[in-house]
Design an enzyme around this catalytic site. Structure first.
Site, PDB file in Angstrom:
ATOM      1  N   MET A  29      -2.051  -4.039  -0.838  1.00 12.05           N
ATOM      2  CA  MET A  29      -2.264  -3.082  -1.935  1.00 12.05           C
ATOM      3  C   MET A  29      -2.529  -1.680  -1.385  1.00 12.05           C
ATOM      4  O   MET A  29      -3.037  -0.808  -2.099  1.00 12.05           O
ATOM      5  CB  MET A  29      -3.424  -3.545  -2.821  1.00 12.05           C
ATOM      6  N   ALA A  31      -4.014   1.526   1.094  1.00  9.22           N
ATOM      7  CA  ALA A  31      -5.280   1.997   1.679  1.00  9.22           C
ATOM      8  C   ALA A  31      -5.545   1.152   2.938  1.00  9.22           C
ATOM      9  O   ALA A  31      -6.584   0.517   3.086  1.00  9.22           O
ATOM     10  CB  ALA A  31      -6.438   1.904   0.679  1.00  9.22           C
ATOM     11  N   HIS A  36      -5.208  -4.920   7.892  1.00 10.24           N
ATOM     12  CA  HIS A  36      -3.809  -5.001   7.459  1.00 10.24           C
ATOM     13  C   HIS A  36      -2.874  -4.876   8.667  1.00 10.24           C
ATOM     14  O   HIS A  36      -1.884  -5.593   8.785  1.00 10.24           O
ATOM     15  CB  HIS A  36      -3.475  -3.859   6.493  1.00 10.24           C
ATOM     16  N   GLN A  60      -3.697  -8.419 -11.489  1.00 12.90           N
ATOM     17  CA  GLN A  60      -4.756  -9.176 -10.821  1.00 12.90           C
ATOM     18  C   GLN A  60      -6.122  -8.508 -10.944  1.00 12.90           C
ATOM     19  O   GLN A  60      -7.106  -8.994 -10.392  1.00 12.90           O
ATOM     20  CB  GLN A  60      -4.408  -9.430  -9.354  1.00 12.90           C
ATOM     21  N   GLN A 152      -7.744 -16.854  -1.921  1.00 15.42           N
ATOM     22  CA  GLN A 152      -6.381 -16.372  -2.188  1.00 15.42           C
ATOM     23  C   GLN A 152      -5.377 -17.060  -1.249  1.00 15.42           C
ATOM     24  O   GLN A 152      -4.302 -17.500  -1.680  1.00 15.42           O
ATOM     25  CB  GLN A 152      -6.343 -14.858  -1.984  1.00 15.42           C
ATOM     26  N   ARG A 186     -12.049  -1.431   0.066  1.00 18.28           N
ATOM     27  CA  ARG A 186     -13.165  -1.027  -0.806  1.00 18.28           C
ATOM     28  C   ARG A 186     -14.345  -0.451  -0.007  1.00 18.28           C
ATOM     29  O   ARG A 186     -15.216   0.184  -0.592  1.00 18.28           O
ATOM     30  CB  ARG A 186     -13.633  -2.203  -1.651  1.00 18.28           C
TER      31      ARG A 186
HETATM   32  P1  AMP Z   1      -5.146  -6.248   0.149  1.00 13.50           P
HETATM   33  O1  AMP Z   1      -4.473  -4.953   0.456  1.00 13.50           O
HETATM   34  O2  AMP Z   1      -6.637  -6.167   0.053  1.00 13.50           O
HETATM   35  O3  AMP Z   1      -4.500  -6.994  -0.990  1.00 13.50           O
HETATM   36  O4  AMP Z   1      -4.891  -7.155   1.427  1.00 13.50           O
HETATM   37  C1  AMP Z   1      -3.598  -7.418   1.899  1.00 13.50           C
HETATM   38  C2  AMP Z   1      -3.672  -8.485   2.944  1.00 13.50           C
HETATM   39  O5  AMP Z   1      -4.508  -8.065   4.019  1.00 13.50           O
HETATM   40  C3  AMP Z   1      -4.276  -9.803   2.412  1.00 13.50           C
HETATM   41  O6  AMP Z   1      -3.566 -10.896   2.971  1.00 13.50           O
HETATM   42  C4  AMP Z   1      -5.687  -9.736   2.926  1.00 13.50           C
HETATM   43  O7  AMP Z   1      -6.296 -11.001   3.091  1.00 13.50           O
HETATM   44  C5  AMP Z   1      -5.482  -9.058   4.268  1.00 13.50           C
HETATM   45  N1  AMP Z   1      -6.728  -8.447   4.736  1.00 13.50           N
HETATM   46  C6  AMP Z   1      -7.530  -7.604   4.037  1.00 13.50           C
HETATM   47  N2  AMP Z   1      -8.613  -7.292   4.773  1.00 13.50           N
HETATM   48  C7  AMP Z   1      -8.479  -7.948   5.960  1.00 13.50           C
HETATM   49  C8  AMP Z   1      -9.275  -8.037   7.131  1.00 13.50           C
HETATM   50  N3  AMP Z   1     -10.440  -7.388   7.259  1.00 13.50           N
HETATM   51  N4  AMP Z   1      -8.842  -8.811   8.150  1.00 13.50           N
HETATM   52  C9  AMP Z   1      -7.675  -9.496   8.046  1.00 13.50           C
HETATM   53  N5  AMP Z   1      -6.871  -9.444   6.959  1.00 13.50           N
HETATM   54  C10 AMP Z   1      -7.272  -8.691   5.928  1.00 13.50           C
END
Ligand code: AMP
Length: 282
Positions: A29, A31, A36, A60, A152, A186
Site C-alpha cells: 500500500m 509509504a 517492504h 480493506q 493476513q 503507520r
Molecule cells: P502494506 O503496505 O502494509 O500492505 O504491506 C505490504 C507487505 O509488506 C505485506 O505483505 C506486509 O506484511 C509486508 N510488511 C509490512 N511491514 C513489514 C515489516 N516490518 N517486515 C516485513 N514485511 C512487512
C-alpha cells in the site's frame, strides 16, 4: 524500472519481461520502508522479474479516518524500488482495480474469527478482494508477504489454495527498527512520545515467548492477560487484544498441547495509531 498507472500500461510492460523467469509479485500500500524492500530483495533471490504494486485498497479499511490519513510517498517509493532492483511498479487507480463494485464475499473459515477479524469487520474480505484482483492482473508464479501481518498471510495462503491459484506464497520475516518496533507505514504517524513507548510491545512479546517456553508457569489465557497488563503499564499504550492462537487455524488455544504451532498476536493503540505485532511461541 517501468512505472505503470493503467492496466494497458501494465500489460505492455509485463509482456516485455523475459518469460524464461517467473514473475515474483510484492503487493503493497506504499509509504514503503525497509520491511517492504526486504520483500523485494527476497523476490529477487527467486527471479529478476519483480513486480510491486502500490494501491491503498479502500475495501480493506473499516475506519474511514484510517484510510484518509494513510501515508503516501509515491516518488520516494519509486526511487527505493528502482534502487532495490524492481522491474515494474504498478500504481493503479481505484477505477482500474474496481471498475464496478466488488461484492464478492470470501469464506475464510476460522481464520478471521480472532485477532484482527472481529476488530476490523470486513477487513480481510477486502484484502481477499484486492489480492485476488491483483493476482488476476499480474498472474505471478510467486507472491511475497510479510509475517508482520501474520493473520493476513494465513488468509492469503488459504484462499490461494482454495481458489487453485498456481501461485507459491512466500512468507518473509518481520523487519524491525533497532529497538525492536516492527517497521510499519503507520509508525510515521506516531508522536515522539508514542514512538518512544512503542518498543515495549515487542519486548513484551519476547518476554512472553520465554515465559511460554516454561509451559507449566502460565496457561495461554493467563499469558495473554499478562501481555495486556504488561503493555498497558505504560499509560501511552492500550492493548486492544493479545491472543495465543493455533498458527495454522488461528483459533484461540487454552492449553499448550492443543496445537503444534503457536503464535502470540497483538494489536495496541499508541495514542490513535494502531500497531500490530506477533511472535512465534512454538
Ligand atoms: P502494506 O503496505 O502494509 O500492505 O504491506 C505490504 C507487505 O509488506 C505485506 O505483505 C506486509 O506484511 C509486508 N510488511 C509490512 N511491514 C513489514 C515489516 N516490518 N517486515 C516485513 N514485511 C512487512
Amino acid at each position: 524500472m517501468t512505472i505503470c498507472f493503467t492496466l494497458a500500461q501494465f500489460r505492455e510492460a509485463i509482456s516485455k519481461l523475459s518469460d524464461v523467469y517467473k514473475i515474483g509479485f510484492v503487493p503493497t500500500m506504499g509509504a514503503l520502508h525497509k520491511g517492504h524492500i526486504s520483500l523485494v530483495k527476497s523476490a529477487l533471490e527467486y527471479t529478476p522479474n519483480v513486480v510491486v504494486s502500490i494501491f491503498v485498497n479502500p475495501t480493506q479499511f473499516n475506519n474511514p479516518n484510517d484510510l484518509a490519513r494513510y501515508p503516501s510517498n509515491i516518488e520516494g517509493d519509486c526511487k527505493a524500488l528502482e534502487e532495490a532492483g524492481t522491474s515494474i511498479v504498478f500504481i493503479p487507480s481505484k477505477e482500474e482495480i474496481y471498475p464496478k463494485q466488488d461484492n464478492r464475499v470470501f469464506n475464510l473459515g476460522t481464520l478471521d474469527k480472532t485477532g484482527e477479524g472481529p476488530r476490523r469487520p470486513g477487513h480481510f474480505n477486502g484484502v481477499a478482494q484486492v489480492v485476488t484482483r491483483l493476482f488476476d492482473i499480474v498472474k505471478p508464479q510467486l507472491a511475497f508477504f510479510g509475517e508482520k501481518d501474520f493473520q493476513q498471510l494465513a488468509i492469503i495462503k488459504h484462499f490461494t489454495k482454495e481458489l487453485s491459484y498456481p501461485i507459491e506464497i512466500i512468507a518473509c520475516p518481520t523487519i524491525r527498527e533497532s529497538d525492536g518496533l516492527a517497521m510499519s507505514s503507520r509508525n510515521m504517524l506516531l508522536t515522539h512520545e508514542h514512538r518512544s513507548a512503542a518498543p515495549r510491545i515487542f519486548s513484551t512479546l519476547e518476554r512472553a515467548a520465554l515465559m511460554a517456553a516454561a509451559q507449566d508457569l502460565l496457561t495461554p489465557t493467563q499469558l495473554s492477560q499478562w501481555v495486556k497488563e504488561e503493555i498497558d503499564q505504560d499509560p501511552l499504550l492500550k492493548t486492544e487484544y493479545a491472543e495465543v492462537v493455533n498458527s495454522l487455524t488461528l483459533e484461540l488455544i487454552d492449553n499448550w498441547n492443543q496445537a503444534s504451532e503457536i503464535q502470540l498476536c497483538t494489536a495496541v493503540f499508541a495514542g490513535d495509531v494502531r500497531l500490530i505485532d506477533n511472535i512465534k511461541i512454538k
